[in-house]
Every structure is written in structure tokens, then in C-alpha cells.
Design a protein around this motif. Sequence first.
Motif, short mmCIF file in Angstrom:
data_model
loop_
_atom_site.label_atom_id
_atom_site.label_comp_id
_atom_site.label_asym_id
_atom_site.label_seq_id
_atom_site.Cartn_x
_atom_site.Cartn_y
_atom_site.Cartn_z
N PHE A 997 -2.70 80.69 -21.27
CA PHE A 997 -3.08 79.64 -20.31
C PHE A 997 -4.14 80.18 -19.33
O PHE A 997 -5.15 79.52 -19.06
CB PHE A 997 -1.83 79.18 -19.59
CG PHE A 997 -2.02 77.97 -18.70
CD1 PHE A 997 -2.19 76.71 -19.24
CD2 PHE A 997 -2.03 78.10 -17.31
CE1 PHE A 997 -2.36 75.61 -18.43
CE2 PHE A 997 -2.20 77.01 -16.50
CZ PHE A 997 -2.36 75.75 -17.06
N SER A 998 -3.91 81.35 -18.79
CA SER A 998 -4.84 81.95 -17.84
C SER A 998 -6.18 82.24 -18.51
O SER A 998 -7.25 82.03 -17.92
CB SER A 998 -4.26 83.25 -17.28
OG SER A 998 -3.05 83.00 -16.60
N GLN A 999 -6.14 82.71 -19.76
CA GLN A 999 -7.39 83.00 -20.47
C GLN A 999 -8.23 81.75 -20.65
O GLN A 999 -9.45 81.77 -20.51
CB GLN A 999 -7.07 83.63 -21.83
CG GLN A 999 -8.31 84.09 -22.59
CD GLN A 999 -7.95 84.75 -23.91
OE1 GLN A 999 -6.78 84.84 -24.26
NE2 GLN A 999 -8.95 85.20 -24.64
N CYS A 1006 -12.07 78.92 -13.71
CA CYS A 1006 -10.95 78.45 -12.89
C CYS A 1006 -9.78 79.41 -13.08
O CYS A 1006 -9.90 80.42 -13.77
CB CYS A 1006 -10.56 77.02 -13.26
SG CYS A 1006 -11.87 75.81 -12.96
N ALA A 1007 -8.66 79.10 -12.49
CA ALA A 1007 -7.51 79.99 -12.59
C ALA A 1007 -6.26 79.16 -12.87
O ALA A 1007 -6.14 78.02 -12.43
CB ALA A 1007 -7.33 80.80 -11.31
N VAL A 1027 -2.32 75.89 -11.00
CA VAL A 1027 -3.73 75.82 -11.37
C VAL A 1027 -4.59 75.87 -10.11
O VAL A 1027 -4.14 75.55 -9.00
CB VAL A 1027 -4.04 74.54 -12.17
CG1 VAL A 1027 -3.33 74.56 -13.50
CG2 VAL A 1027 -3.65 73.31 -11.38
N LYS A 1028 -5.85 76.28 -10.30
CA LYS A 1028 -6.84 76.29 -9.23
C LYS A 1028 -8.19 75.95 -9.85
O LYS A 1028 -8.66 76.66 -10.75
CB LYS A 1028 -6.89 77.66 -8.56
CG LYS A 1028 -7.86 77.71 -7.37
CD LYS A 1028 -7.86 79.06 -6.71
CE LYS A 1028 -8.59 80.09 -7.56
NZ LYS A 1028 -8.82 81.36 -6.84
N PHE A 1029 -8.81 74.86 -9.39
CA PHE A 1029 -10.07 74.40 -9.97
C PHE A 1029 -11.28 74.69 -9.05
O PHE A 1029 -12.41 74.45 -9.45
CB PHE A 1029 -9.99 72.89 -10.24
CG PHE A 1029 -9.15 72.55 -11.43
CD1 PHE A 1029 -9.69 72.52 -12.71
CD2 PHE A 1029 -7.79 72.29 -11.29
CE1 PHE A 1029 -8.92 72.22 -13.80
CE2 PHE A 1029 -7.01 71.98 -12.38
CZ PHE A 1029 -7.58 71.94 -13.65
N GLN A 1034 -6.14 77.62 -3.30
CA GLN A 1034 -5.10 78.52 -3.75
C GLN A 1034 -4.43 77.91 -4.99
O GLN A 1034 -4.53 76.72 -5.23
CB GLN A 1034 -4.04 78.73 -2.65
CG GLN A 1034 -4.58 79.36 -1.38
CD GLN A 1034 -5.05 80.79 -1.59
OE1 GLN A 1034 -4.47 81.53 -2.38
NE2 GLN A 1034 -6.11 81.17 -0.87
N LEU A 1035 -3.77 78.76 -5.73
CA LEU A 1035 -3.01 78.24 -6.88
C LEU A 1035 -1.96 77.25 -6.37
O LEU A 1035 -1.23 77.53 -5.42
CB LEU A 1035 -2.33 79.37 -7.64
CG LEU A 1035 -3.24 80.24 -8.51
CD1 LEU A 1035 -2.48 81.44 -9.04
CD2 LEU A 1035 -3.81 79.43 -9.66
N SER A 1036 -1.87 76.08 -7.03
CA SER A 1036 -0.92 75.06 -6.62
C SER A 1036 -0.23 74.48 -7.85
O SER A 1036 -0.76 74.53 -8.97
CB SER A 1036 -1.62 73.93 -5.84
OG SER A 1036 -2.62 73.32 -6.65
N ILE A 1037 0.95 73.96 -7.61
CA ILE A 1037 1.76 73.40 -8.70
C ILE A 1037 1.03 72.19 -9.31
O ILE A 1037 0.50 71.33 -8.60
CB ILE A 1037 3.14 72.97 -8.20
CG1 ILE A 1037 3.87 74.18 -7.60
CG2 ILE A 1037 3.96 72.38 -9.32
CD1 ILE A 1037 4.20 75.25 -8.60
N LEU A 1038 1.02 72.13 -10.63
CA LEU A 1038 0.42 70.98 -11.32
C LEU A 1038 1.36 69.78 -11.21
O LEU A 1038 2.51 69.85 -11.62
CB LEU A 1038 0.19 71.32 -12.80
CG LEU A 1038 -0.33 70.17 -13.66
CD1 LEU A 1038 -1.75 69.79 -13.25
CD2 LEU A 1038 -0.30 70.56 -15.14
N ASP A 1039 0.88 68.69 -10.64
CA ASP A 1039 1.66 67.46 -10.61
C ASP A 1039 0.69 66.28 -10.56
O ASP A 1039 -0.53 66.45 -10.58
CB ASP A 1039 2.65 67.43 -9.43
CG ASP A 1039 1.95 67.59 -8.08
OD1 ASP A 1039 0.77 67.20 -7.97
OD2 ASP A 1039 2.59 68.10 -7.15
N SER A 1040 1.24 65.09 -10.49
CA SER A 1040 0.43 63.87 -10.53
C SER A 1040 -0.13 63.50 -9.17
O SER A 1040 -0.77 62.45 -9.05
CB SER A 1040 1.27 62.72 -11.08
OG SER A 1040 2.40 62.50 -10.26
#
Length: 1152
Positions: A997-999, A1006-1007, A1027-1029, A1034-1040
Motif C-alpha cells: 500500500f505504501s509503495q 503521497c503517503a 493516507v496523506k495526499f 499528516q497521515l489521517s484515517i481513510l473515511d467518507s
Amino acid sequence: MPSFTIPTRRRRAVISDDDDDDEDGGPLRSSSPSSISSSASKRARLTLNGNASLSRTSPAQYGDPPTELNGRYGGGEEGIPRYQPGSIVRVKLVDFVTYTSAEFRPGPSLNMVIGPNGTGKSTLVCAICLGLGWGPQVRYQKFRIVALIALANQGKQHLGRAKDVSEYVKHGCREATIEIELSGEPGKTNPVIRRRIQREGNKSQFFIDNKHTAQKNVMELAKSFSIQIDNLCQFLPQDKVCEFAALSPVELLHSTLRAAAPPHTLEWHESLKTLRKEQKARQAKNNGNKELRANLEGRQDMDRADVERFRERAEIQRKVKILEISRPFARYRGARRRNMEAKQKKKEALAELKKLEDEVEPLLRAVNAKQEYRDQVEKAVKARQRALDRGELAADELFTQLGEMEDTLKGFQKEIEIGKKGGAPINKEILKIQSVITGIKNQMAEAPAKLDVGFYNDQLREKNRISREIKGKVEALNDNQKAWAAQGRQKNSRIEHARKELADLESQSGQQVSKLKQAARETAEAWEWIKENQAIFEKTVYGPPIVECSIKDPRYVDAIESLLQRNDFLAFTCQTKNDFKKLSDHLYGTMKLADINIRTNSRSLNEFRAPVSDEDMKRYGFEGWALDFVTGPEPVLAMLCGDVNLHRTGVVLRDINDRQYGILETSPITTWVTSKNSYTITRRREYGPSATSTRVREIRKGKFWTSQPVDMGAKADLQDNIAGWTEEVRELTRQIEGAKREIEELRADYQSVQQEKDELEAEKGEKQRAIGQFKALPAKLANEEGKLEAQKEALATRKARIIELSDQIDEVTQERGKVVMKYASAVKTLEDLHRDLLEAEIILIEANSDLEVLSHRNQSVKDMLAANRNEVDAAIREHEESAKVAKRLIGECQKIINDSGLSEEEHNFLKQLPEGQTEDDLETEIEAEKARLELLHQGNPNVIREYEARQKQIEQLEEAIAKDNRKLEDIEYAITEIREKWEPELDDLVKNISEAFSQSFEQIDCAGEVGIHKDEDFDQWAIQIQVKFRESEQLSILDSHRQSGGERAVSTIFYLMALQSLARAPFRVVDEINQGMDPRNERMVHERMVNIACQEHTSQYFLITPKLLPDLKYHPRMNIHCIASGEYMPDDFDRIDHARVLQIQRALVAAG
């Protein structure tokens, strides 16, 4: 040089959305033009190699033939990818949705299915789902992510809007067939699954390798290959991307384990959740038991003194109880004494009776002898009576036999008489048949005239030709008439409509309708239908406020219109739920309208109250409520009050100052409109009365409820159109009249030709019938001769039967004579038996008389004996009664002794009762003990019972606590043992997913990472995607909520690709995942997907999309499937050389 032309696609009659499923839904709409045409004109689905069969050709090598792979299609050479077991080798569809006949051959790696909306891409996915045993309707289940391309409907998913599998049968067909060939295990043939769907009865039949089987067997076969249709990690449609991001981390972990982990990993997880749940329940139960035990022990200490006092009282009560139990023993001793006395009395009475019988015995001997004689005579009378009864029975049987023989003789004689009478009709029939035979032979002697068939046929063909020509001319004229009449009706309709529009231009209501048409043409069309069909509704259905309502004062138009949105102006108002459903079904379903807004209002306008009185409203500086300036039907105004709060919104045509604003901010009025702005105040009660926010919007210029002058240009156009259409109608009328005159002349000619044809056919038929009748005469003669022979045989049979019946009459007559002789002998025997019986009865009368005389002489002796016998009987009865009482009492005593409820002390007391104790002695002792009992205070009778019950409960709790402690130790050991195996495997799995996923995210600058949340409760362990776009984030939880639709789509596809090398599923499907991406993300995601999905030893991949960017990355292992849609399919489509066609196209493009 061969050429290939794709026909221009005809414009659809029904406007559909961009969603591919909506386009595929075409065949399910019976009103669609394409659904009612013949099979020859159905839309065909074309791909690059024809016959709707998809080939794997690269953009640079369109002419290369497809390479067949392993399984049934070969393969195994170095460098050629192989199908994984369970991947799809072939899909064949017959009469499925819009496909008449199609066959797909996907490759073992990445398969890109492209084509415009509505061509049938998602139909392929529906076929895969249904063909592998799943139904069109999949429900959400706990910890299961539901599958397949569908629309959410109250917790359900339906493929292509269809709830029943029968709706996937192509319109006009009775059944559809889905055939899916899966790649088999190495060394085994590929299993072929076929599902036949029948429209009638909504039934399905399943076959595996052409053998009929049950649906559960098909699903078991699919699951044996780890095919998970109900897992979003394997099947992810476009409209589920948001749901995938909105999944709870717990559900995401469950789906990931199902898709990528070995089966035992999921089983271990379930075991851990079950064990932890049981551990928590037992710990809570154990702690509760300990607390309860301590509480009970404290209460025991408080009640111990009372218990001792109650035990002393219980001891006295126990002694009273024992004494009362011993009452039957005292009664038994008295009964036994009375029984012994009765026994002695009976013995003395029997001795007295014996002495008297010895003294009178000589006197009774003569009477006894006479009694014996009388008994013997009575026996003789009974024996002779039985002999007489037997004789009468035998005579009756012989008499009955004579009657039956008489009936038999009468039957034979009647049958002979009937046979003789029946011979006369047969003789008459024979004479009649002989006469018919003579007539036939005479007819056979005269042959009919010959028939020239060719002459008549030529004449008839000529007449038929002339008739067809006349009918063709008439039909052509009729068709022209119908076309001209249809054109005339169309022109008249246009004229009427134009006149109405002309009148509307000059009226206020007409101007509003015109504005409605400009704002929403579909809504205007719906309003015209509603006005014509008001009678079908329960209550009046009102039109949009734009036509139903108006502003009382034009100065307030801008202020009032600023409160309403576009949908508010265009909404229809229903007053009942049934009217709402009926109107929705017709507008959305039948008329296929989309730009429609329907609302329901059942409340009265009087129910809507202003927040303050009119006087207070005036003091706040307002000129009135918004509702005060609007006029219209009450239901429409009530609807607007309910939706936009016209009754709660203040209106003033000037600005307000800061002081007025401060007053209004704390008032009950939350919305108001001034000359330039509208204000809305929002209060948060949970944060206190001062927590308010105000939204200010600039009011827009009104455009719906404003007055405008008549459009003279539009008026002139309408008048010109009316004049032109009127002249065209006159010309069409002249053409129709001319055609009518010509048709009348042709019909007269047709009648004359038909009359000549009928005369020829009648003449030909008459001659043919004569010849046919002559040819049938030999067969008719043979038939009549056969009838003659049959009648003669019937006559001979009747004569033979009469002779046979005569012989039988003689035999029965002889037998009857013998029976008559036997009956006479039986009657003579009866006479003798009657005489013997009479003699015996006379002797019996004499014996009875003698016995009566002797008995009268010895009556005094008998009376003395009877008196003594009565005394003996009384003594015996007294002895028996006393014995019964004693026996009953000893039974009660024995029952008391055998009672298991008695203690050993009570048993010993009963055994040691004094022998001479009477009932009175026992009762005296019982009363003394009861007196002692009354001296002790009774108190609470439940204390000792509660004390003992608590003591027993304490002992049970101690046992339960010990048992729970042992069980908790076992559970803790089991959890530790399973977790030591499960947790490392889970950590490795998530680590591998996170790395992949990170790759993928690093490739797009992005991260992203995937982690696991570990909790004390195993059912709370969860997957966390971060994810971080953007560089600043900062990295944040993926949600809707945090990420946009495109970002969620990118994250979703990267997570699925991270599972690609780990997943156990042989194939996966992603439908339109790129719809929400920008071109940059779409290009990078596509390249990453190609790199991962086209690696060796990966599972099969289906990517479905209606659009692609140009110059995307291509890999030799990937397959491009293009689906085209057209109204015409040539009969030899499977022979078209598409590779050659594409070469020609490239040559033409290169030549400019």
C-alpha cells in the motif's frame, strides 16, 4: 478489399443517467423502443473479434490472433501466463438482458472492459454473479460486506434494479442461459457451470459439466476455489466506493481476512472472539457470585439467635406431629379388639345353625327328591324345544331354495321371449343392407364425366393474380389514407396546441405556465397530465407553486422568492400517501420523467403557528410574515410552511440596524428577510443560550412571480404556424377524398373478379366430388357386405342362445322336483317334533304341582332355618366389617411406618407406643404438648427457612466460584495458545499489505500505510488505513468525511491492489473505480494497477470503465475488451476479420 462499417447509433427514446447500470436496465423497461422490437432488430453487442466474443489484442498488434492458455485451451509454455484455479476462462450468454448470443474469453491477468455507457459492460458482471450461484438480491449480514453492482434499497442490493432472476431474461424470450467455464486444478479438466433462467415461474436450473445439480452444489464449487462474490475486496462496484471507505475498521479486518488470509486465520479470530466473550461473561458472573456470598454470610450472623428459638418451637411442633401421626395406631388397637369379639359371635351362630339342620334333615329329603325329578323334566322340555327349532330352520331353508329356483326359471323364460322378439329387427336390417348393395352395384356400372384440372387451375390462378393486384392497390391507397389522416391529426393537434399557447401568452396563468416550461420542461409535461387526470386521485393534486401561487404585493417578490429554492418552486403537492405513490409510479415509471419533485402534505394551514403574535412581530419592526404576502391553495401554502417556514419568517423592506439585530438575536424569530439580505440564526442549546451562529445571504432578483409583457415575436410565430398548418390540413383532406373514390372503383372490380372465381371453383368442385364419390363406391360396397355378414352372425347367435336356455330350464325343473320332495319330508318331521314337545310340557306341569304341595307342608321348618341363617349372615357381616376396618387401619399404620419422609426418631417412637394406650389417652397427651407450644412466641415463621436457604445458597455459590475459577484458567490458557499462533500471522499479513500500500502511494508522491488496532476484546481488533495526499498534511484515517471522492477511489484501488498478491480469490472485479479521479491520479493508478495485476502468479482482474485516458500504459499480459452497441448486427458477424478492418483504418488515418 473488405471493409467494415459500424452503423450510426440511433438516439435513445429514454434519457438515461451516466450510470452504466441505468443503461443496462433498458430491457427491463417494457416501454423502451428497443425492448419491443423483433429479435432481428435488437441492439447487438460487438467487440473486436465479432460475435460479442472478446479477444486479447494490444493497441500495437491488433492483427495478432489471441493466444489460448492453459486448461481446456492449452498453455504452459515459458513466458505465457497461466490461469489460476477458479479464474474465469470463458463466459457464454444466450438471451441474457440485452445479449442475444455472446461469448467472452477473458485473459488470466488484467482484463479491461471498456465501452460507452449502456453497451452492456455491467451485464457481464451480473452474469458472473448469477452464473456462479448467487442471486439478484444479496442482503447485508453481520461482518459481511455485501456484493455486486446494484442500487441500495432499504438494506438490500439488487442487480440492475431487478429483484427476481426472471427479469434478466431478454424481453420476448422465455429463458436465458449463462455458461461459465472456470480454470480447473492442475491436471484436471475445467469445470463448466451453466445456469438456465426461466421467465415463467421465476425458476432456475443449474448444471455442472452438463449434469443437472442443485444451486448449493454450484456455490460449494465456487467457494472451493475461494470465490467470494459477497466480499467487496473481490467485487467492488462504483457506488460502493464510499461505503468501502465508510466501513468500520472491524468490518474491514474481517473482509481482509476472508480475502487474503488462510481459512484457519479467520477461524482463529472467531475462536478468540468467542473465548473472550465467554471469559468476560464468566468473570462478571464470578465477581457477582463473590459479592453475593459475602452479603449472605453477613445476614446469617444477624439471624442466628432467632433461629435457635425457632428450633425449640420446631421441636415441640415435631413431637405434636408425631403424636398426631400415631392416632391411626390407637384406632387400630380398638378395631382389632372389636374384630376378635365379632369373630367369636360368628362361630357360635354357625354351630347353632348346624345343630338345627341335623334335626330337620329327614323332613326335607322328600322335597329334595321331588325337586330333582322336576328339574329333569324341565331339561327334557328344553331339549325337545331345541330339536323343533332346528327342524323349522331346515324347512325354511328348503322353502327359500324353491323360491330361488322359481325365479331362475322365470328369468330363462323371459330371456327366450326377448330373444325371439329381437330377431325381427335383424331380419329387417338384413333386407335393408341387401337393397343398399344392389344400389351401389348399379352406380358402379355408370362412370362420371372426365375433369380437366389444368384448365380450371389456370383460370383460377389468373383470377387470383388480378385479385392480388387490386388488393395491393387498395392497401397502398389505404396506407396513404392512414398516413395522410395521421399527418392531419398531428397538424390539428399542433394547431390546437398553438392556439392554446397563443391564448396563454395573453393571460397571467398562461405566462406562469410558460415560465414553468422554461424552468423545467418535464415538470410542465407532468402538470399537463395531472390536470387531465385529476379524477384518478383521492384528493386534489396541486401543481408547482410557480403556477398555483402568486405574490399579493409586487414589492415583496424578491424577498419572498429568495426564501425558496428551485425544487420548492417546482414541487407538486399531494394530500395523501396513496396519491403520492400513484403519482410517483406514473411520472417516474410510466412517463420516465426525471426532473420531478413530489411532496406530501396532510396538515392544515391552521396548524402552522407563528413564533410570536402579530403585535410582537410588529414591535420587532417587521411588516408581516412571509406567508402574509403569498396567495394560493391552502395545501400548497401548508407545504411551503412545512418545508421553508413561510409562517416563521419575518419580512421588512428596509435594512435593520445593530440594535434591532441584537434584539432579534435573542428573540424567538430565527429567520427574516430585509430589502437586501436574508438572515438565519442557529442556536446550539448544548453550549448555552449565548451559543448562536448567523448565516446572512444576499437576496436574488425574483424571476418566477414577476409580471412581464407579452412576447410579440412568439405571438407572430404562433400565428404563422397556425396558418401554414391549416393549409396543409386542407391539402391532406383533398388527397384523402381522391383516394376514397379510387378505392371504391377498385372494390367494384374486385367483387366482379371474385364472383367469376367462385363460379369456376363451384364447377370444378362439383366434378371433383362426382369423381371422388365414384372412386369410393368399391370401399362402400365392401363395407355394406361386411355389415350384412355381421347381421347374419348376430341372428345365428340369438337362435343358439334360445336353444341353450331351453336346456337350462329342463335341468332346473328336475332339480326343483327333488327339493319339493325334501320339503315335504321336513314338514312331516316338524309335526312329530310338535307332538313330542307338547307331551313333555304336560309332564312338567304335573311335577311343578307336586313340588308345590310338598313345599307348603314343610314351610314352618323352612322359616326356622331361615331365621337361623339370617343370624349367621348378620354375624358374618359384622365380623367382615370389623375386619375391613382393622385392615384399613393397619394399612394406614403400615403406610406411616413405610413413609420415607419419617425420621429414624419418629420410626422408633411409633414402634415403642404403649400397648394399652387408648385413643382418649393419646388425645390428652397431644393437648398438653400444644399448650406448651402456645407459651413460646411464634415470631416470623420464615426466619429459619430463609436461614437454611441462605446457607444452602452459600454452599452452592462456593462451588460455582471454584468451578468458574477453573474454567477461567482453561479459557485464559486457550486464548494464549491461539493468540500466540494467530497474532504473528496477522501482523505479517498486515505488514505485507502496508508495504504494498505504501509503495503504491509513493509512486504518486503521497503517503499511506495500513496498521492494526489491538484491543483487549478481539472483536474490536481492526484495520486502520491512513493516507496523506498533500505535503502539508499528516497521515489521517481513510473515511467518507476527510477525503474527497477521487482520493477515496485512489485509496480503495491501492488497498485492493495491495491484496492482489496475497488474496486467495482467483479473480476480482472493480466497476468504474476511476470515475471520481482526476486525470493525473487516474493515469498513475492505472499504471500501478497494470504493474501489479500483470505480475506472474497473480489472480485474474476485471476493470470495468466507460472511459479511458489516451496513451495509458499497456502490458503484454493485459487484455482489452471493447464492447460496442448498435441497432444492426449482420448475419455473418462472426466471420468479420476485425484485425484486417483495423489495419485498413490505420492505413486510412496514416494517409490523411
